[in-house]
Design an enzyme around this catalytic site. Structure first.
Site, PDB file in Angstrom:
ATOM      1  CD  GLU A  72      10.949   9.749  40.260  1.00  0.00           C
ATOM      2  OE1 GLU A  72      10.006  10.830  39.911  1.00  0.00           O
ATOM      3  OE2 GLU A  72      11.234   8.886  39.400  1.00  0.00           O
ATOM      4  CD  GLU A  82       9.701   5.108  38.886  1.00  0.00           C
ATOM      5  OE1 GLU A  82       9.923   6.125  38.320  1.00  0.00           O
ATOM      6  OE2 GLU A  82       9.005   5.534  40.249  1.00  0.00           O
TER       7      GLU A  82
HETATM    8  C1  BMA Z   1       8.395   7.856  37.650  1.00  0.00           C
HETATM    9  C2  BMA Z   1       7.227   7.611  38.729  1.00  0.00           C
HETATM   10  C3  BMA Z   1       6.071   8.556  38.099  1.00  0.00           C
HETATM   11  C4  BMA Z   1       5.805   9.061  36.473  1.00  0.00           C
HETATM   12  C5  BMA Z   1       6.844   8.024  35.807  1.00  0.00           C
HETATM   13  C6  BMA Z   1       6.435   8.185  34.620  1.00  0.00           C
HETATM   14  O1  BMA Z   1       9.419   8.738  38.155  1.00  0.00           O
HETATM   15  O2  BMA Z   1       7.678   8.148  39.607  1.00  0.00           O
HETATM   16  O3  BMA Z   1       6.155   9.649  38.930  1.00  0.00           O
HETATM   17  O4  BMA Z   1       4.525   8.573  36.451  1.00  0.00           O
HETATM   18  O5  BMA Z   1       7.946   8.455  36.208  1.00  0.00           O
HETATM   19  O6  BMA Z   1       6.712   9.807  34.119  1.00  0.00           O
END
Ligand code: BMA
Length: 829
Positions: A434, A530
């Site tokens: 990110e 994610e």
């Molecule tokens: C994502 C991860 C972490 C974070 C998570 C929850 O983007 O890369 O940086 O803990 O979100 O917020």
């Protein structure tokens, strides 16, 4: 006794014959002190200053109560570590002696017998220091003096004309999560975090074996074994691979040798769910005049991995081809298993990766804000068929790119590639977590009032590190078959529509954007690396937050302090209200928060899998925790499965049936990730009242073929026809997909027509019968929704629906005196 003598004799023989030997200095007696003070205390190596302070009872356990706040002073101090060890005149007969630190956290000066021999500035590098000249016969004193990483970082930050987000963390090459994360405490450590040893060698030293796979067919695997050999004596040597010897000539100095090696009829390394992850031993040795000079061994797997990105009518594909076949990636994201990563054990690594395998995963992403993991992690992934998406350790900020930083990064990348690349599990190198997204979307430039030049500089620095330094180092150091590089995860931020049509995506519209879970059905990316939702840890782990008697109350300070997202409690509660009746009782709240998390992730995973092959991967955020905390994890800090992990296991089965309500219809998608065709597949369902009474039934008119590694919308039904005049809150659907040829059920699922809070559930009469000390049978009269077995043991299944008038056998990892049970009904009445 005789055996021991013989063994000792053999050991001494080998030891004295070999021209290389090692001595572990970690096991020497170490002491440490605050530079400002005079008192020394005992220290552990590998270790970290916080643990040493804890062991000496100088600080309380930062994981307990609200102690995190009390230990913040540590990060501003400087710490000295010291040991002494003996060197004999015989030791000094060795031509070369090196002192090797596998990891130092972070800014240190190393002194041997009072002389500065090395300065360090990167936690992720290995330091090899020639020390023969500095050693003496008898006692030798080794000191490592650490400077506060926070203070060094602040000094470095001053050299940049603008403010970096979360400064000074990105200036220091150190695990970024230690500076605090939305699931992790701020614990900025210092210390000798990996082993220290002395390496004695003569004649030649054998370094870095790189095993390159040139050709892989059914008949053979053609490998090239590359070795770096540093020789002090030129001449003829013998190099052996698995006992097959070959003569080589070495010049004095550095030699790079490449020797072909063939494996006949190779057994492939297969990802979990496809077959066995077969491994091969490669043992190499170097001899001179029949004397063993050095030996090394590696475990490898034979497989191919490709990242396929092809333009199509919607955008660009993004998927992994493994052994020539498209693989639907199922898995999760890994964070460090402890804020004090030196506390991780081999068993914990093995356990967590086995938990991934057991939940039908085949891929894990090592997230870029943590550490390049311990060897045991990759070994476990190799053995369990789990492919690794490996981020480099940069996350969610801007990074500098002055020349010193660039060089430092290059050497870090080199060290890590050399350590990791022979693992068959290693699938892809990713530049960062990110950062592209942070530069483009997070508005830091505005927040910190950047000039146009400042903003341009940030982008220039980004390109330097992630378009040049890292990919160039991969090309230079990684084997030709381990070079897949992906610059940033995600490639495009979730606010942009292209994030759904190409590349990998972090979809945070749920949680951060507070959109309903159902939005996952619309926002389906090509590869979801994610997405996530928080749930509370299990009761055992929640209780472990307290040093004394646990006070299980949502308003308790300790409970509150173990949620690191600034709006975490609020977001959980808001979502809970949408779908569940919010309990006031703590135990029930804890249970429902886990159900909520599992429900959200089930919706996401099913949306992704239904869209196969448009979507070819789903890695939810996150597998594990680094302390006891409310977080996105599916397994809590003590290793307990939350409701989510049980759900993931079900949702990641190779064959699944995924009903979806769309407008007036109910569609049944059936997905098959195995390389096996099911020719005659039938689908049948019942509509049941919660007491088991059948309200209707139906099924697909025809049998269909479920293709190997395929999926289909099996059949579609008008909702009205299925439900009739029944109340949606009083019924559910039970569906079975059967392989008619082999008379086997291949998938089974329950579907509810209403949100959990609206279901008119009757009270189930749940009965537990003991089968043995580690097995129980649970039965019910009416539907028991989300059956929750409570006890400090691992249940082979939990948080499941038990159909009316049925029972289920459950295994326990250890016997329990008492098992409590509840179900969703208990939270509604
Ligand atoms: C994502 C991860 C972490 C974070 C998570 C929850 O983007 O890369 O940086 O803990 O979100 O917020």
């Amino acid at each position: 006794m005789n055996k021991i003598l013989l063994f000792t004799f053999l050991f001494i023989q080998i030891f004295t014959n070999a021209q290389t030997s090692e001595r572990n200095l970690s096991s020497e007696k170490w002491k440490f002190k605050n530079v400002k003070e005079n008192n020394w205390f005992t220290a552990s190596v590998p270790g970290t200053v916080h643990l040493d302070l804890m062991n000496n009872k100088i600080i309380p356990d930062p994981y307990k109560d609200e102690n995190e706040k009390k230990v913040q002073w540590i990060e501003n101090e400087n710490w000295d570590y010291q040991t002494s060890f003996n060197i004999s005149s015989k030791d000094l007969e060795n031509q070369n002696i090196e002192l090797i630190f596998n990891g130092l956290d972070t800014f240190s000066e190393i002194y041997l017998n009072g002389k500065l021999i090395q300065s360090t500035d990167n936690m992720f590098r290995k330091w090899t220091i020639p020390v023969r000249q500095s050693l003496k016969n008898g006692e030798n004193i080794l000191q490592v003096k650490f400077r506060s990483a926070v203070n060094v970082g602040k000094e470095l930050a001053q050299k940049v004309p603008f403010t970096m987000p979360e400064s000074p963390r990105s200036f220091v090459r150190k695990a970024q999560y230690q500076f605090g994360w939305d699931w992790g405490p701020r614990l900025v450590t210092a210390g000798i975090w990996k082993d220290v040893k002395l390496n004695f060698w003569n004649i030649a030293r054998l370094d870095h074996i790189k095993i390159e796979q040139k050709i892989l067919t059914k008949q053979k695997a053609d490998l090239n074994i590359h070795a770096e050999i540093f020789a002090t004596e030129e001449g003829k040597y013998t190099f052996s691979i698995n006992g097959k010897s070959q003569n080589i000539s070495l010049k004095s100095g550095l030699n790079l040798i490449s020797i072909p090696y063939q494996i006949q009829n190779p057994k492939l390394w297969q990802p979990n769910g496809w077959g066995n992850p077969n491994l091969y031993d490669i043992k190499v040795s170097l001899q001179k005049d029949s004397k063993m000079i050095a030996e090394k061994s590696e475990k490898i797997g034979l497989r191919t991995v490709e990242l396929i990105q092809e333009k199509d009518e919607k955008g660009k594909s993004f998927y992994f081809k493994v052994n020539g076949k498209p693989m639907y990636a199922k898995g999760t994201n890994w964070i460090p298993g402890d804020s004090f990563s030196t506390r991780m054990t081999k068993e914990k690594y093995q356990h967590l990766i086995k938990d991934c395998k057991d939940a039908n995963m085949n891929m894990i992403r090592v997230w870029g804000g943590g550490i390049y993991e311990d060897d045991e992690f990759y070994k476990a992934c190799d053995e369990n068929g789990i492919l690794v998406w490996q981020d480099f350790m940069f996350a969610g900020s801007f990074y500098p790119a002055d020349e010193k930083f660039q060089k430092n990064v290059e050497l870090e990348v080199k060290d890590q590639i050399e350590r990791l690349q022979n693992h068959p599990s290693l699938a892809l190198w990713c530049g960062n977590n990110e950062i592209d997204e942070a530069i483009v979307n997070w508005g830091y430039q505005k927040q910190f009032k950047y000039s146009k030049e400042d903003s341009l500089q940030v982008w220039k620095d980004y390109k330097k590190i992630f378009h040049e330094v890292i990919p160039n180092s991969i090309q230079k150091y990684a084997s030709s078959d381990k070079q897949i590089y992906w610059e940033s995860s995600p490639s495009i931020g979730w606010g942009h529509k292209e994030s759904l049509t190409e590349g990998d995506s972090h979809y945070w519209g749920v949680w951060w954007g507070e959109q309903p879970f159902e939005i996952y059905n619309e926002k389906v990316p090509r590869f979801a690396s994610e997405y996530g939702f928080q749930g509370m840890p299990t009761l055992e782990t929640t209780k472990s937050m307290f040093s004394g008697n646990p006070e299980l109350d949502l308003n308790n300070g300790t409970i509150k302090a173990h949620e690191k997202h600034s709006r975490g409690w609020e977001i959980i509660e808001n979502y809970m209200k949408r779908d569940f009746i919010v309990p006031t009782d703590f135990v029930k709240y804890n249970y429902v928060s886990q159900l909520l998390q599992a429900r959200g992730m089930q919706i996401a995973i099913e949306a992704h899998r239904r869209s196969k092959p448009y979507n070819m991967g789903t890695l939810y955020w996150q597998l594990n925790d680094c302390w006891p905390v409310v977080s996105w994890s599916s397994i809590d800090y003590l290793g307990n499965w939350k409701a989510l992990h049980y759900q993931v296991k079900r949702s990641f089965e190779n064959q699944v049936i995924l009903p979806e309500e769309k407008d007036e219809n109910l569609d049944f998608y059936v997905i098959n990730d195995e390389f096996k065709t099911f020719e005659n597949v039938s689908l049948e369902f019942d509509i049941l009242k919660f007491n088991g009474e059948k309200k209707g039934s139906g099924g697909a008119a025809e049998v269909r073929t479920l293709e190997s590694n395929g999926g289909l919308n099996f059949d579609s039904f008008l909702l009205e026809e299925i439900i009739g005049d029944a109340d949606r809150n009083e019924i559910f659907l039970h569906v079975i997909v059967r392989d008619e040829k082999n008379e086997k059920i291949i998938a089974e699922s329950n579907y509810f027509f209403a949100k959990p809070k609206d279901l008119k559930l009757p009270k189930p009469n749940l009965k537990i019968r003991k089968i043995s000390s580690t097995e129980i049978e649970i039965s019910t009269d009416v539907l028991a929704k989300d059956v929750y077995l409570i006890g400090d043991t691992h249940f082979s299944d939990n948080f499941f629906d038990l159909l009316p008038g049925t029972s289920r056998r459950i295994k326990l990892s250890k016997p329990l005196k008492k098992i409590e049970v509840m179900s969703l009904w208990d939270t509604m009445n």
